[in-house]
Design an enzyme around this catalytic site. Structure first.
Site, PDB file in Angstrom:
ATOM      1  CE  LYS A  13      -2.257  -1.002   3.811  1.00  0.00           C
ATOM      2  NZ  LYS A  13      -1.698  -2.324   4.143  1.00  0.00           N
ATOM      3  NE  ARG A  88      -4.324  -1.384   9.814  1.00  0.00           N
ATOM      4  CZ  ARG A  88      -3.201  -0.815   9.369  1.00  0.00           C
ATOM      5  NH1 ARG A  88      -3.141   0.472   9.163  1.00  0.00           N
ATOM      6  NH2 ARG A  88      -2.148  -1.562   9.126  1.00  0.00           N
ATOM      7  NE  ARG A 123       6.908  -4.075   5.668  1.00  0.00           N
ATOM      8  CZ  ARG A 123       5.660  -3.617   5.763  1.00  0.00           C
ATOM      9  NH1 ARG A 123       5.134  -2.904   4.784  1.00  0.00           N
ATOM     10  NH2 ARG A 123       4.943  -3.873   6.839  1.00  0.00           N
ATOM     11  NE  ARG A 156       6.288  -1.846  10.113  1.00  0.00           N
ATOM     12  CZ  ARG A 156       5.142  -1.526   9.508  1.00  0.00           C
ATOM     13  NH1 ARG A 156       5.157  -0.783   8.417  1.00  0.00           N
ATOM     14  NH2 ARG A 156       3.995  -1.938   9.980  1.00  0.00           N
ATOM     15  NE  ARG A 167       1.115  -5.695  11.040  1.00  0.00           N
ATOM     16  CZ  ARG A 167       2.076  -5.204  10.263  1.00  0.00           C
ATOM     17  NH1 ARG A 167       3.274  -5.732  10.288  1.00  0.00           N
ATOM     18  NH2 ARG A 167       1.838  -4.174   9.508  1.00  0.00           N
TER      19      ARG A 167
HETATM   20  P1  AMP Z   1       0.889   0.088   9.133  1.00  0.00           P
HETATM   21  O1  AMP Z   1       2.198   0.767   8.992  1.00  0.00           O
HETATM   22  O2  AMP Z   1      -0.195   0.763   8.335  1.00  0.00           O
HETATM   23  O3  AMP Z   1       0.957  -1.398   8.868  1.00  0.00           O
HETATM   24  O4  AMP Z   1       0.455   0.239  10.673  1.00  0.00           O
HETATM   25  C1  AMP Z   1       1.248  -0.281  11.707  1.00  0.00           C
HETATM   26  C2  AMP Z   1       0.447  -0.417  12.999  1.00  0.00           C
HETATM   27  O5  AMP Z   1      -0.088   0.869  13.384  1.00  0.00           O
HETATM   28  C3  AMP Z   1      -0.777  -1.313  12.945  1.00  0.00           C
HETATM   29  O6  AMP Z   1      -0.449  -2.678  13.100  1.00  0.00           O
HETATM   30  C4  AMP Z   1      -1.600  -0.771  14.105  1.00  0.00           C
HETATM   31  O7  AMP Z   1      -1.068  -1.179  15.361  1.00  0.00           O
HETATM   32  C5  AMP Z   1      -1.372   0.724  13.984  1.00  0.00           C
HETATM   33  N1  AMP Z   1      -2.362   1.363  13.074  1.00  0.00           N
HETATM   34  C6  AMP Z   1      -2.105   2.024  11.908  1.00  0.00           C
HETATM   35  N2  AMP Z   1      -3.244   2.472  11.344  1.00  0.00           N
HETATM   36  C7  AMP Z   1      -4.255   2.081  12.159  1.00  0.00           C
HETATM   37  C8  AMP Z   1      -5.678   2.198  12.120  1.00  0.00           C
HETATM   38  N3  AMP Z   1      -6.294   2.836  11.119  1.00  0.00           N
HETATM   39  N4  AMP Z   1      -6.392   1.667  13.140  1.00  0.00           N
HETATM   40  C9  AMP Z   1      -5.797   1.048  14.171  1.00  0.00           C
HETATM   41  N5  AMP Z   1      -4.472   0.864  14.262  1.00  0.00           N
HETATM   42  C10 AMP Z   1      -3.698   1.374  13.280  1.00  0.00           C
END
Ligand code: AMP
Length: 211
Positions: A13, A88, A123, A156, A167
């Site tokens: 994404k 989400r 990654r 990460r 996840r």
């Molecule tokens: P990402 O980098 O988008 O994969 O986000 C990493 C982490 O941030 C996720 O696993 C959640 O813990 C938190 N996070 C990011 N966006 C959201 C969201 N819209 N709702 C809830 N948690 C989020």
């Protein structure tokens, strides 16, 4: 144009969002990046959210809704924005609607679980600017070093295999229902991301925006 991109973790994404941002000259808003910045700065928000992130759990809806509301009000979003990683959950999508924010298009990237697990183990992200690389599919010019800012590339914490599985489970339970939500609104385009190069998927995403 106001765009939402969603898909499982590791669907690419961030890369798609960058390509759209460049073409449409609009900013990308990644809630994950905003939260990671808060963690790095050691702010109170960051401390509260640290455990959620390292376990691969979603942070509470009200926290991310607050983050998004504040960010979308900034001047650079006047001509549009791309939401990468928000909403989400259904309550997050409903909150956007309640804020009166018009969404023009929602792009879902579909990728199967085994491909995701494989991708995420390779990654690497820049610990300084957050740019994303892959040991096989998107190598930096110099091993372990970011092309953009010379920062060090790291894995990460939430990309470790057990956390990735968690996840994915959360994605299926809480995020996947957005497919029906936005399909009912007539805004959804689904892109099949399995076995495609980053470039091919970007092309499909850009085409879907024109349809
Ligand atoms: P990402 O980098 O988008 O994969 O986000 C990493 C982490 O941030 C996720 O696993 C959640 O813990 C938190 N996070 C990011 N966006 C959201 C969201 N819209 N709702 C809830 N948690 C989020």
């Amino acid at each position: 144009m106001n765009i939402i991109l969603f898909g499982p973790p590791g669907a690419g994404k961030g890369t798609q969002a960058e390509a759209i941002a460049e073409r449409e000259s609009i900013p990308t808003i990644s809630t994950g990046n905003i939260i990671r910045e808060a963690l790095k700065s050691g702010s109170e928000l960051g401390l509260q959210l640290k455990q959620y992130m390292s376990d691969g759990r979603l942070v509470p809806d009200e926290v991310v809704i607050g983050i998004i509301k504040e960010r979308i009000e900034k001047a650079d979003c006047k001509n549009g924005f791309i939401l990468d990683g928000f909403p989400r959950t259904i309550p997050q999508a409903e909150a956007l609607d309640k804020m009166g924010i018009r969404i023009d298009k929602v792009i879902e990237i579909e990728v199967s679980d085994d491909i995701i697990i494989n991708r995420m183990s390779g990654r690497r992200v820049c610990e300084v600017c957050g740019a994303s690389y892959h040991l096989v599919n998107k190598k930096p010019q110099k091993d372990g070093i970011c092309d953009k800012c010379n920062g060090t590339l790291v894995q990460r914490e939430d990309d470790h295999p057990d956390t990735v599985k968690n996840r994915l489970k959360i994605y299926r339970e809480q995020t996947k229902p957005l497919e029906v939500y936005y399909s009912k609104q007539g805004k959804l385009a689904v892109i099949q991301g399995d076995n495609k190069s980053i470039k091919e998927t970007v092309e499909l995403v850009l085409n879907a925006l024109e349809a």
